[in-house]
Design a protein around this motif. Structure first.
Motif, PDB file in Angstrom:
ATOM      1  N   LEU A  16       1.090  -1.550  -0.282  1.00 58.54           N
ATOM      2  CA  LEU A  16      -0.418  -0.312  -0.550  1.00 58.54           C
ATOM      3  C   LEU A  16       0.601   0.989  -0.251  1.00 58.54           C
ATOM      4  O   LEU A  16       0.556   1.862  -0.697  1.00 58.54           O
ATOM      5  CB  LEU A  16      -0.964  -0.363   0.977  1.00 58.54           C
ATOM      6  N   LEU A  17       1.771   1.572   0.836  1.00 63.80           N
ATOM      7  CA  LEU A  17       2.776   2.320   1.034  1.00 63.80           C
ATOM      8  C   LEU A  17       3.351   2.740  -0.387  1.00 63.80           C
ATOM      9  O   LEU A  17       3.472   4.252  -0.792  1.00 63.80           O
ATOM     10  CB  LEU A  17       3.980   2.379   1.425  1.00 63.80           C
ATOM     11  N   GLN A  18       3.941   1.348  -1.366  1.00 62.58           N
ATOM     12  CA  GLN A  18       4.909   1.491  -2.585  1.00 62.58           C
ATOM     13  C   GLN A  18       3.364   2.408  -3.231  1.00 62.58           C
ATOM     14  O   GLN A  18       3.607   3.065  -3.794  1.00 62.58           O
ATOM     15  CB  GLN A  18       4.998   0.165  -3.115  1.00 62.58           C
ATOM     16  N   ARG A  19       2.077   2.080  -3.474  1.00 60.86           N
ATOM     17  CA  ARG A  19       1.485   2.410  -4.175  1.00 60.86           C
ATOM     18  C   ARG A  19       1.399   3.565  -4.042  1.00 60.86           C
ATOM     19  O   ARG A  19       0.753   4.422  -5.005  1.00 60.86           O
ATOM     20  CB  ARG A  19       0.151   1.094  -4.852  1.00 60.86           C
ATOM     21  N   ALA A  20       0.995   4.204  -2.491  1.00 57.15           N
ATOM     22  CA  ALA A  20       0.450   5.599  -2.415  1.00 57.15           C
ATOM     23  C   ALA A  20       1.699   6.302  -2.868  1.00 57.15           C
ATOM     24  O   ALA A  20       1.466   7.285  -3.413  1.00 57.15           O
ATOM     25  CB  ALA A  20       0.237   5.513  -0.963  1.00 57.15           C
ATOM     26  N   LEU A  21       3.236   5.678  -2.779  1.00 56.71           N
ATOM     27  CA  LEU A  21       4.148   6.502  -3.340  1.00 56.71           C
ATOM     28  C   LEU A  21       4.396   6.555  -4.163  1.00 56.71           C
ATOM     29  O   LEU A  21       4.600   8.157  -5.571  1.00 56.71           O
ATOM     30  CB  LEU A  21       5.297   5.970  -2.250  1.00 56.71           C
ATOM     31  N   SER A  22       3.672   5.755  -5.404  1.00 57.92           N
ATOM     32  CA  SER A  22       4.062   5.522  -7.463  1.00 57.92           C
ATOM     33  C   SER A  22       3.091   6.956  -7.278  1.00 57.92           C
ATOM     34  O   SER A  22       2.870   8.062  -8.629  1.00 57.92           O
ATOM     35  CB  SER A  22       3.489   4.386  -7.310  1.00 57.92           C
ATOM     36  N   LEU A  23       1.757   6.673  -6.600  1.00 56.31           N
ATOM     37  CA  LEU A  23       0.727   7.858  -6.887  1.00 56.31           C
ATOM     38  C   LEU A  23       1.404   9.355  -6.811  1.00 56.31           C
ATOM     39  O   LEU A  23       0.369  10.053  -7.288  1.00 56.31           O
ATOM     40  CB  LEU A  23      -0.954   6.984  -6.126  1.00 56.31           C
ATOM     41  N   LEU A  24       1.361   9.217  -5.462  1.00 61.56           N
ATOM     42  CA  LEU A  24       1.863  10.887  -5.089  1.00 61.56           C
ATOM     43  C   LEU A  24       3.679  11.515  -6.120  1.00 61.56           C
ATOM     44  O   LEU A  24       3.532  12.555  -6.648  1.00 61.56           O
ATOM     45  CB  LEU A  24       2.497  10.504  -4.334  1.00 61.56           C
ATOM     46  N   HIS A  25       3.856  10.225  -6.383  1.00 62.54           N
ATOM     47  CA  HIS A  25       5.041  10.591  -8.010  1.00 62.54           C
ATOM     48  C   HIS A  25       4.826  10.671  -9.159  1.00 62.54           C
ATOM     49  O   HIS A  25       4.650  11.935 -10.048  1.00 62.54           O
ATOM     50  CB  HIS A  25       6.000   9.421  -7.928  1.00 62.54           C
ATOM     51  N   GLU A  26       2.929  10.503 -10.028  1.00 62.15           N
ATOM     52  CA  GLU A  26       2.423  10.270 -10.854  1.00 62.15           C
ATOM     53  C   GLU A  26       2.137  11.788 -10.636  1.00 62.15           C
ATOM     54  O   GLU A  26       1.944  12.676 -11.391  1.00 62.15           O
ATOM     55  CB  GLU A  26       1.788   9.102 -11.091  1.00 62.15           C
TER      56      GLU A  26
END
Length: 134
Positions: A9-19
């Motif tokens: 979940l953390l990796q997905r959230a960080l990836s979304l914030l990066h996008e």
């Protein structure tokens, strides 16, 4: 919640914030996977701009620089000529990894070479002239 699911979940959230452009985060790079940059302007202004600054041409000769020269490249002079380091040496390796990820610079030394003895190339600073052969 188990640890594996939380990490996912953390990796997905960080990836979304990066996008969205809120953070700089690269899950696909082993050397950057555990790094999150909260201020992109730090990478752009304090690292990239200093590296490409024309006053650093002597340190980035022919588009190539020594990692040991980063201490001078990533320093700023005040009105009295005193230099202050704007990027701590502890961050050099990670920041060069970011610049490689953005295709700004590329390490040209063998991976077995100690970091501060390596050299990198900045393609946009390569000379325009074609070298003469033999």
């Amino acid at each position: 919640m188990n640890a594996k699911r939380e990490k996912n979940l953390l990796q997905r959230a960080l990836s979304l914030l990066h996008e969205w452009g809120s953070v700089v985060y690269f899950y696909d790079r082993e050397d950057l996977r555990n790094i999150v940059c909260l201020r992109f302007e730090f990478i752009a202004r304090d690292t990239l701009a200093q590296l490409l600054n024309p006053r650093n041409k002597l340190r980035v000769q022919g588009g190539i620089f020594k990692h040991s020269d980063l201490k001078k490249i990533w320093a700023r002079s005040d009105v009295h000529g005193r230099e202050s380091i704007i990027v701590p040496e502890d961050y050099f390796e990670v920041l060069l990894s970011f610049l490689e990820r953005f295709y700004i610079s590329f390490c040209i030394s063998p991976s077995s070479t100690p970091f501060m003895e390596k050299e990198s190339v900045v393609p946009s600073m390569l000379p325009n002239a074609v070298p003469e052969c033999g």
